[in-house]
Scaffold this motif. Structure first.
Motif, PDB file in Angstrom:
ATOM      1  N   TYR A 235      30.381  52.083  38.634  1.00 46.14           N
ATOM      2  CA  TYR A 235      29.787  51.812  37.452  1.00 46.14           C
ATOM      3  C   TYR A 235      28.023  52.616  37.233  1.00 46.14           C
ATOM      4  O   TYR A 235      27.355  52.592  38.103  1.00 46.14           O
ATOM      5  CB  TYR A 235      29.263  49.835  37.642  1.00 46.14           C
TER       6      TYR A 235
ATOM      7  N   GLY B 147      44.879  39.183  45.917  1.00 44.27           N
ATOM      8  CA  GLY B 147      45.471  38.609  44.325  1.00 44.27           C
ATOM      9  C   GLY B 147      44.634  38.553  43.642  1.00 44.27           C
ATOM     10  O   GLY B 147      44.893  38.691  42.209  1.00 44.27           O
TER      11      GLY B 147
ATOM     12  N   SER C 171      40.776  40.702  42.579  1.00 45.78           N
ATOM     13  CA  SER C 171      40.091  41.656  43.420  1.00 45.78           C
ATOM     14  C   SER C 171      38.103  41.725  43.033  1.00 45.78           C
ATOM     15  O   SER C 171      37.298  41.583  42.042  1.00 45.78           O
ATOM     16  CB  SER C 171      39.787  43.180  42.590  1.00 45.78           C
TER      17      SER C 171
ATOM     18  N   PHE D 175      33.943  36.370  36.636  1.00 50.08           N
ATOM     19  CA  PHE D 175      33.212  36.210  37.569  1.00 50.08           C
ATOM     20  C   PHE D 175      32.024  35.900  37.145  1.00 50.08           C
ATOM     21  O   PHE D 175      31.343  36.382  36.481  1.00 50.08           O
ATOM     22  CB  PHE D 175      33.619  37.804  38.638  1.00 50.08           C
TER      23      PHE D 175
ATOM     24  N   TYR E 129      34.873  33.032  41.379  1.00 50.76           N
ATOM     25  CA  TYR E 129      35.627  33.269  40.946  1.00 50.76           C
ATOM     26  C   TYR E 129      36.322  32.577  39.666  1.00 50.76           C
ATOM     27  O   TYR E 129      36.835  31.684  41.176  1.00 50.76           O
ATOM     28  CB  TYR E 129      36.691  34.839  41.443  1.00 50.76           C
TER      29      TYR E 129
ATOM     30  N   LEU F 157      38.533  29.342  42.244  1.00 50.79           N
ATOM     31  CA  LEU F 157      39.529  30.133  43.014  1.00 50.79           C
ATOM     32  C   LEU F 157      39.074  30.437  44.780  1.00 50.79           C
ATOM     33  O   LEU F 157      39.161  30.632  45.419  1.00 50.79           O
ATOM     34  CB  LEU F 157      40.649  31.258  42.952  1.00 50.79           C
ATOM     35  N   ASP F 158      37.610  30.997  43.921  1.00 54.76           N
ATOM     36  CA  ASP F 158      37.225  31.467  45.401  1.00 54.76           C
ATOM     37  C   ASP F 158      35.849  31.439  44.766  1.00 54.76           C
ATOM     38  O   ASP F 158      35.225  31.216  43.893  1.00 54.76           O
ATOM     39  CB  ASP F 158      36.981  32.860  45.696  1.00 54.76           C
TER      40      ASP F 158
ATOM     41  N   ARG G  61      42.771  39.999  33.685  1.00 54.69           N
ATOM     42  CA  ARG G  61      44.011  40.573  34.259  1.00 54.69           C
ATOM     43  C   ARG G  61      43.505  38.987  35.284  1.00 54.69           C
ATOM     44  O   ARG G  61      42.718  38.839  35.201  1.00 54.69           O
ATOM     45  CB  ARG G  61      44.173  41.408  35.552  1.00 54.69           C
ATOM     46  N   GLY G  62      44.620  38.248  35.554  1.00 59.22           N
ATOM     47  CA  GLY G  62      44.642  36.850  36.977  1.00 59.22           C
ATOM     48  C   GLY G  62      44.881  37.392  37.904  1.00 59.22           C
ATOM     49  O   GLY G  62      45.862  38.642  38.674  1.00 59.22           O
ATOM     50  N   ALA G  63      44.719  36.051  38.635  1.00 59.27           N
ATOM     51  CA  ALA G  63      44.998  36.302  40.375  1.00 59.27           C
ATOM     52  C   ALA G  63      46.902  36.855  40.313  1.00 59.27           C
ATOM     53  O   ALA G  63      47.511  36.540  39.954  1.00 59.27           O
ATOM     54  CB  ALA G  63      44.768  35.051  40.748  1.00 59.27           C
ATOM     55  N   GLY G  64      47.173  37.670  41.533  1.00 62.87           N
ATOM     56  CA  GLY G  64      48.213  38.276  41.335  1.00 62.87           C
ATOM     57  C   GLY G  64      48.306  39.357  40.803  1.00 62.87           C
ATOM     58  O   GLY G  64      49.700  40.231  40.820  1.00 62.87           O
ATOM     59  N   GLN G  65      47.668  39.835  40.110  1.00 67.34           N
ATOM     60  CA  GLN G  65      47.046  41.330  39.293  1.00 67.34           C
ATOM     61  C   GLN G  65      45.756  41.707  40.185  1.00 67.34           C
ATOM     62  O   GLN G  65      45.183  41.233  39.946  1.00 67.34           O
ATOM     63  CB  GLN G  65      47.407  41.211  38.510  1.00 67.34           C
ATOM     64  N   HIS G  66      45.920  42.075  40.656  1.00 64.62           N
ATOM     65  CA  HIS G  66      44.578  44.349  40.636  1.00 64.62           C
ATOM     66  C   HIS G  66      43.710  43.384  39.602  1.00 64.62           C
ATOM     67  O   HIS G  66      44.153  44.228  38.480  1.00 64.62           O
ATOM     68  CB  HIS G  66      45.172  44.999  41.168  1.00 64.62           C
ATOM     69  N   THR G  67      42.607  43.336  40.408  1.00 70.68           N
ATOM     70  CA  THR G  67      41.672  43.005  38.714  1.00 70.68           C
ATOM     71  C   THR G  67      41.286  43.892  37.363  1.00 70.68           C
ATOM     72  O   THR G  67      41.199  44.064  36.755  1.00 70.68           O
ATOM     73  CB  THR G  67      41.083  42.215  38.768  1.00 70.68           C
ATOM     74  N   GLY G  68      41.382  45.123  38.106  1.00 69.86           N
ATOM     75  CA  GLY G  68      40.571  45.905  38.487  1.00 69.86           C
ATOM     76  C   GLY G  68      39.337  46.162  37.149  1.00 69.86           C
ATOM     77  O   GLY G  68      38.921  45.846  37.752  1.00 69.86           O
ATOM     78  N   GLU G  69      38.721  46.973  35.363  1.00 69.74           N
ATOM     79  CA  GLU G  69      37.659  46.161  35.292  1.00 69.74           C
ATOM     80  C   GLU G  69      37.238  45.574  34.580  1.00 69.74           C
ATOM     81  O   GLU G  69      38.500  44.600  34.244  1.00 69.74           O
ATOM     82  CB  GLU G  69      37.876  47.295  33.792  1.00 69.74           C
ATOM     83  N   LEU G  70      36.462  45.459  35.224  1.00 67.22           N
ATOM     84  CA  LEU G  70      35.066  44.256  35.192  1.00 67.22           C
ATOM     85  C   LEU G  70      34.582  44.879  34.031  1.00 67.22           C
ATOM     86  O   LEU G  70      33.795  45.513  33.852  1.00 67.22           O
ATOM     87  CB  LEU G  70      34.502  43.167  36.302  1.00 67.22           C
TER      88      LEU G  70
END
Lengths: 114, 117
Positions: free
Chosen positions: A36, A98, A100, B33, B48, B55-56, B97-106
């Motif tokens: 980043y 699930g 990241s 997040f 998160y 969830l977290d 993307r949501g939980a269950g999918q790799h979040t990738g770019e934030l």
């Protein structure tokens, strides 16, 4: 315990130089490694990212090199420009939960002199 | 603008005051997040949300920190009885993307800078 260690803390290069920023990680569950870029007063923005199944990825002037066995990865900026002056953060995450949660390094402040 | 919007951009609080920081994520983004960035440091995860579900919250430093996202869009981070060590930039980020999918770019907002005197 710092899970992602980044170096150097700061870096000065001349225009056209190739700054290299290094990161090392501990957690072998990490499977996504983004870089980043952050300008003063702004939020971080994704620059480039790599997954551990490849050893190198290039996007424009930015290249990530990845060494899975050494648990290290680095960012190279080709033909650096004054506009590249910013703070760069490496990060890592795992998709096992699930979603990241990114773990960031402490950052490298890069100054590219004209 | 279509980016993540945070308010206020700057907040000065006296020690012991309560503060509330707001985040408007990108429309339609499922994941949200909150991160805390101390001066000269990298962002550190706080909490998160997937839609309205938290969830977290493992990164929240104490029970003085509370976050909510009641309708799955706007989120508020509340800090009660602020302390000097709470001084930092609070960053909000969202992802489609949501939980269950790799979040990738934030996608990060510009942050809310909190100074506790």
């Amino acid at each position: 315990q710092q899970q992602v260690k980044q170096s150097p803390q700061s870096l000065i290069v001349q225009k056209g130089g190739i700054p290299i920023i290094n990161c090392a990680y501990e957690n072998t569950a990490f499977d996504y490694f983004p870089w980043y870029q952050q300008f003063p007063g702004k939020g971080p923005a994704l620059l480039i990212a790599i997954r551990p199944d490849v050893s190198e990825k290039k996007e424009g002037r930015f290249t990530i090199s990845f060494n899975k066995s050494a648990k290290q990865f680095s960012l190279h900026i080709m033909d650096s420009q004054p506009g590249d002056s910013a703070t760069y953060f490496c990060a890592a995450s795992t998709g096992r939960s699930g979603y990241s949660t990114l773990t960031f390094g402490k950052g490298t402040m890069l100054l590219v002199s004209p | 603008g279509a980016g993540v919007s945070q308010s206020p951009r700057y907040k000065v609080a006296k020690r012991g005051q309560d503060v509330a920081l707001r985040c408007d994520p990108i429309s339609g983004h499922v994941s949200l997040f909150w991160y805390q960035q101390a001066l000269g440091q990298g962002p550190e995860f706080l909490t998160y949300f997937q839609n309205e579900a938290q969830l977290d919250k493992s990164g929240l430093p104490s029970d003085r920190f509370f976050a909510e996202r009641p309708e799955g869009s706007v989120s508020t981070l509340k800090i009660q009885r602020t302390q000097q060590e709470d001084s930092a930039v609070y960053l909000c980020a969202s992802s489609p993307r949501g939980a269950g999918q790799h979040t990738g770019e934030l996608f990060f907002g510009e942050g809310s800078r909190l100074t506790v005197l």
